[in-house]
Design a protein around this motif. Structure first.
Motif, PDB file in Angstrom:
ATOM      1  N   CYS A  29       0.829  -1.209   0.000  1.00 59.58           N
ATOM      2  CA  CYS A  29       0.000   0.000   0.000  1.00 59.58           C
ATOM      3  C   CYS A  29       0.863   1.259   0.000  1.00 59.58           C
ATOM      4  O   CYS A  29       0.675   2.150  -0.838  1.00 59.58           O
ATOM      5  N   VAL A  30       1.818   1.333   0.891  1.00 58.80           N
ATOM      6  CA  VAL A  30       2.645   2.541   1.021  1.00 58.80           C
ATOM      7  C   VAL A  30       3.521   2.753  -0.205  1.00 58.80           C
ATOM      8  O   VAL A  30       3.618   3.867  -0.718  1.00 58.80           O
ATOM      9  N   THR A  31       4.148   1.696  -0.705  1.00 54.91           N
ATOM     10  CA  THR A  31       5.028   1.865  -1.868  1.00 54.91           C
ATOM     11  C   THR A  31       4.241   2.080  -3.155  1.00 54.91           C
ATOM     12  O   THR A  31       4.766   2.645  -4.109  1.00 54.91           O
ATOM     13  N   THR A  32       3.000   1.658  -3.164  1.00 56.21           N
ATOM     14  CA  THR A  32       2.150   1.916  -4.321  1.00 56.21           C
ATOM     15  C   THR A  32       1.608   3.342  -4.277  1.00 56.21           C
ATOM     16  O   THR A  32       1.632   4.061  -5.276  1.00 56.21           O
ATOM     17  N   ALA A  33       1.133   3.742  -3.122  1.00 48.30           N
ATOM     18  CA  ALA A  33       0.445   5.030  -2.999  1.00 48.30           C
ATOM     19  C   ALA A  33       1.385   6.222  -2.838  1.00 48.30           C
ATOM     20  O   ALA A  33       1.061   7.313  -3.297  1.00 48.30           O
ATOM     21  N   TYR A  34       2.553   6.012  -2.220  1.00 47.14           N
ATOM     22  CA  TYR A  34       3.332   7.183  -1.831  1.00 47.14           C
ATOM     23  C   TYR A  34       4.798   7.179  -2.265  1.00 47.14           C
ATOM     24  O   TYR A  34       5.403   8.242  -2.327  1.00 47.14           O
ATOM     25  N   PHE A  35       5.390   6.052  -2.536  1.00 43.59           N
ATOM     26  CA  PHE A  35       6.811   5.989  -2.876  1.00 43.59           C
ATOM     27  C   PHE A  35       6.972   5.907  -4.391  1.00 43.59           C
ATOM     28  O   PHE A  35       6.512   4.948  -5.002  1.00 43.59           O
ATOM     29  N   LEU A  36       7.601   6.889  -4.999  1.00 48.13           N
ATOM     30  CA  LEU A  36       7.755   6.963  -6.460  1.00 48.13           C
ATOM     31  C   LEU A  36       6.416   6.817  -7.169  1.00 48.13           C
ATOM     32  O   LEU A  36       6.286   6.105  -8.152  1.00 48.13           O
ATOM     33  N   HIS A  37       5.413   7.469  -6.645  1.00 44.11           N
ATOM     34  CA  HIS A  37       4.049   7.438  -7.184  1.00 44.11           C
ATOM     35  C   HIS A  37       3.954   8.500  -8.280  1.00 44.11           C
ATOM     36  O   HIS A  37       4.016   9.690  -7.996  1.00 44.11           O
ATOM     37  N   ILE A  38       3.810   8.055  -9.529  1.00 48.92           N
ATOM     38  CA  ILE A  38       3.807   8.977 -10.668  1.00 48.92           C
ATOM     39  C   ILE A  38       2.463   8.874 -11.395  1.00 48.92           C
ATOM     40  O   ILE A  38       2.193   7.859 -12.046  1.00 48.92           O
ATOM     41  N   PRO A  39       1.609   9.893 -11.281  1.00 49.47           N
ATOM     42  CA  PRO A  39       0.310   9.848 -11.968  1.00 49.47           C
ATOM     43  C   PRO A  39       0.478   9.830 -13.492  1.00 49.47           C
ATOM     44  O   PRO A  39       1.399  10.442 -14.032  1.00 49.47           O
ATOM     45  N   VAL A  40      -0.407   9.101 -14.171  1.00 47.66           N
ATOM     46  CA  VAL A  40      -0.451   9.107 -15.637  1.00 47.66           C
ATOM     47  C   VAL A  40      -1.833   9.588 -16.056  1.00 47.66           C
ATOM     48  O   VAL A  40      -2.751   9.642 -15.250  1.00 47.66           O
ATOM     49  N   GLY A  41      -1.987   9.951 -17.309  1.00 50.30           N
ATOM     50  CA  GLY A  41      -3.160  10.647 -17.810  1.00 50.30           C
ATOM     51  C   GLY A  41      -4.488   9.963 -17.668  1.00 50.30           C
ATOM     52  O   GLY A  41      -5.518  10.589 -17.808  1.00 50.30           O
ATOM     53  N   ASN A  42      -4.546   8.696 -17.379  1.00 54.37           N
ATOM     54  CA  ASN A  42      -5.810   7.964 -17.359  1.00 54.37           C
ATOM     55  C   ASN A  42      -6.418   7.843 -15.970  1.00 54.37           C
ATOM     56  O   ASN A  42      -7.335   7.072 -15.765  1.00 54.37           O
ATOM     57  N   GLY A  43      -5.884   8.578 -15.007  1.00 51.11           N
ATOM     58  CA  GLY A  43      -6.356   8.457 -13.631  1.00 51.11           C
ATOM     59  C   GLY A  43      -5.596   7.394 -12.866  1.00 51.11           C
ATOM     60  O   GLY A  43      -5.754   7.251 -11.671  1.00 51.11           O
ATOM     61  N   GLY A  44      -4.766   6.649 -13.543  1.00 49.41           N
ATOM     62  CA  GLY A  44      -3.929   5.647 -12.896  1.00 49.41           C
ATOM     63  C   GLY A  44      -2.594   6.252 -12.500  1.00 49.41           C
ATOM     64  O   GLY A  44      -2.400   7.463 -12.561  1.00 49.41           O
ATOM     65  N   TYR A  45      -1.671   5.418 -12.121  1.00 50.49           N
ATOM     66  CA  TYR A  45      -0.361   5.889 -11.713  1.00 50.49           C
ATOM     67  C   TYR A  45       0.667   4.773 -11.846  1.00 50.49           C
ATOM     68  O   TYR A  45       0.342   3.599 -11.859  1.00 50.49           O
ATOM     69  N   VAL A  46       1.917   5.172 -11.953  1.00 50.39           N
ATOM     70  CA  VAL A  46       3.040   4.249 -12.030  1.00 50.39           C
ATOM     71  C   VAL A  46       3.673   4.214 -10.641  1.00 50.39           C
ATOM     72  O   VAL A  46       3.778   5.236  -9.972  1.00 50.39           O
ATOM     73  N   HIS A  47       4.094   3.036 -10.203  1.00 49.24           N
ATOM     74  CA  HIS A  47       4.648   2.863  -8.858  1.00 49.24           C
ATOM     75  C   HIS A  47       5.561   1.639  -8.829  1.00 49.24           C
ATOM     76  O   HIS A  47       5.670   0.923  -9.818  1.00 49.24           O
ATOM     77  N   VAL A  48       6.197   1.416  -7.689  1.00 50.79           N
ATOM     78  CA  VAL A  48       7.035   0.216  -7.528  1.00 50.79           C
ATOM     79  C   VAL A  48       6.458  -0.720  -6.459  1.00 50.79           C
ATOM     80  O   VAL A  48       7.162  -1.592  -5.952  1.00 50.79           O
ATOM     81  N   GLY A  49       5.199  -0.577  -6.147  1.00 50.05           N
ATOM     82  CA  GLY A  49       4.556  -1.422  -5.149  1.00 50.05           C
ATOM     83  C   GLY A  49       4.545  -2.892  -5.511  1.00 50.05           C
ATOM     84  O   GLY A  49       4.524  -3.760  -4.623  1.00 50.05           O
ATOM     85  N   ASP A  50       4.584  -3.192  -6.814  1.00 50.70           N
ATOM     86  CA  ASP A  50       4.598  -4.597  -7.227  1.00 50.70           C
ATOM     87  C   ASP A  50       5.842  -5.318  -6.726  1.00 50.70           C
ATOM     88  O   ASP A  50       5.830  -6.539  -6.555  1.00 50.70           O
ATOM     89  N   THR A  51       6.903  -4.586  -6.452  1.00 53.09           N
ATOM     90  CA  THR A  51       8.109  -5.182  -5.878  1.00 53.09           C
ATOM     91  C   THR A  51       7.759  -5.970  -4.620  1.00 53.09           C
ATOM     92  O   THR A  51       8.212  -7.104  -4.435  1.00 53.09           O
ATOM     93  N   PHE A  52       6.942  -5.381  -3.766  1.00 57.94           N
ATOM     94  CA  PHE A  52       6.606  -6.029  -2.503  1.00 57.94           C
ATOM     95  C   PHE A  52       5.548  -7.115  -2.668  1.00 57.94           C
ATOM     96  O   PHE A  52       5.468  -8.026  -1.848  1.00 57.94           O
ATOM     97  N   ILE A  53       4.782  -7.043  -3.741  1.00 59.04           N
ATOM     98  CA  ILE A  53       3.896  -8.158  -4.084  1.00 59.04           C
ATOM     99  C   ILE A  53       4.755  -9.356  -4.469  1.00 59.04           C
ATOM    100  O   ILE A  53       4.522 -10.482  -4.026  1.00 59.04           O
ATOM    101  N   TYR A  54       5.781  -9.124  -5.276  1.00 64.81           N
ATOM    102  CA  TYR A  54       6.683 -10.202  -5.689  1.00 64.81           C
ATOM    103  C   TYR A  54       7.416 -10.791  -4.483  1.00 64.81           C
ATOM    104  O   TYR A  54       7.552 -12.013  -4.358  1.00 64.81           O
ATOM    105  N   LEU A  55       7.892  -9.926  -3.584  1.00 66.89           N
ATOM    106  CA  LEU A  55       8.592 -10.417  -2.393  1.00 66.89           C
ATOM    107  C   LEU A  55       7.656 -11.220  -1.493  1.00 66.89           C
ATOM    108  O   LEU A  55       8.048 -12.254  -0.954  1.00 66.89           O
TER     109      LEU A  55
END
Length: 178
Positions: A29-55
């Motif tokens: 949640c934190v790494t998705t919502a707040y750490f390197l959280h980069i909004p994109v034009g479609n209302g979504g955002y780019v993040h590195v939260g998937d790293t912790f899903i993989y871990l």
């Protein structure tokens, strides 16, 4: 007496696993919502939260990793004002967990490297489908998806770096011996 000790050990182990899953949900949640959280034009955002899903997928039993992915990523969508994506997220993120193995001695191994690549591709494709359905245009969804390709690449790189550090620290052994 021995049976009681065994029951306590199982409860203790289950509690530690549940707490670990909750910790991973919070990290997602934190790494998705707040750490390197980069909004994109479609209302979504780019993040590195998937790293912790993989871990989570390589350190926890699969049902716990699935729950961590769904809860953590879904909460991030809600907290960042992207609640319209929460349903897609709680379906897609757990699917990404299924490609990994938690049975290996090491976090970084051939299967988990391939799993991270496959999870990134599958996640990107499933979000493309979800976006096409949500906005009613798969052409537009493809354009927005191209902007979002940085996310699986970034999460893959962070997974490899953190996974290698965790392997050096024998984190996998700590999780096994809970």
């Amino acid at each position: 007496m021995e049976n009681t000790n065994k029951q306590r050990s199982n409860v203790s182990s289950q509690t530690k696993t549940l707490v670990s899953a909750a910790l991973f949900a919070a990290l997602v949640c934190v790494t998705t919502a707040y750490f390197l959280h980069i909004p994109v034009g479609n209302g979504g955002y780019v993040h590195v939260g998937d790293t912790f899903i993989y871990l989570a997928a390589v350190l926890l039993p699969t049902p716990y990793a699935v729950a961590s992915a769904a809860i953590g990523a879904g909460m991030a969508d809600i907290l960042t004002g992207s609640a319209n994506w929460a349903l897609a997220t709680i379906i897609i993120k757990p699917i990404m967990v299924l490609f990994f193995t938690n049975k290996s001695e090491k976090i970084i191994n051939l299967r988990n490297i391939c799993a991270a690549i496959i999870a990134g591709i599958v996640g990107t494709f499933l979000y493309l489908v979800a976006e096409g359905i949500m906005i009613g245009s798969f052409t537009s969804a493809i354009v927005f998806t191209l902007m979002g390709l940085i996310q699986p690449i970034g999460s893959f790189i962070f997974f490899i770096i953190i996974g290698m550090a965790f392997d050096k620290l024998n984190i996998k052994e700590i999780f096994k011996n809970k």
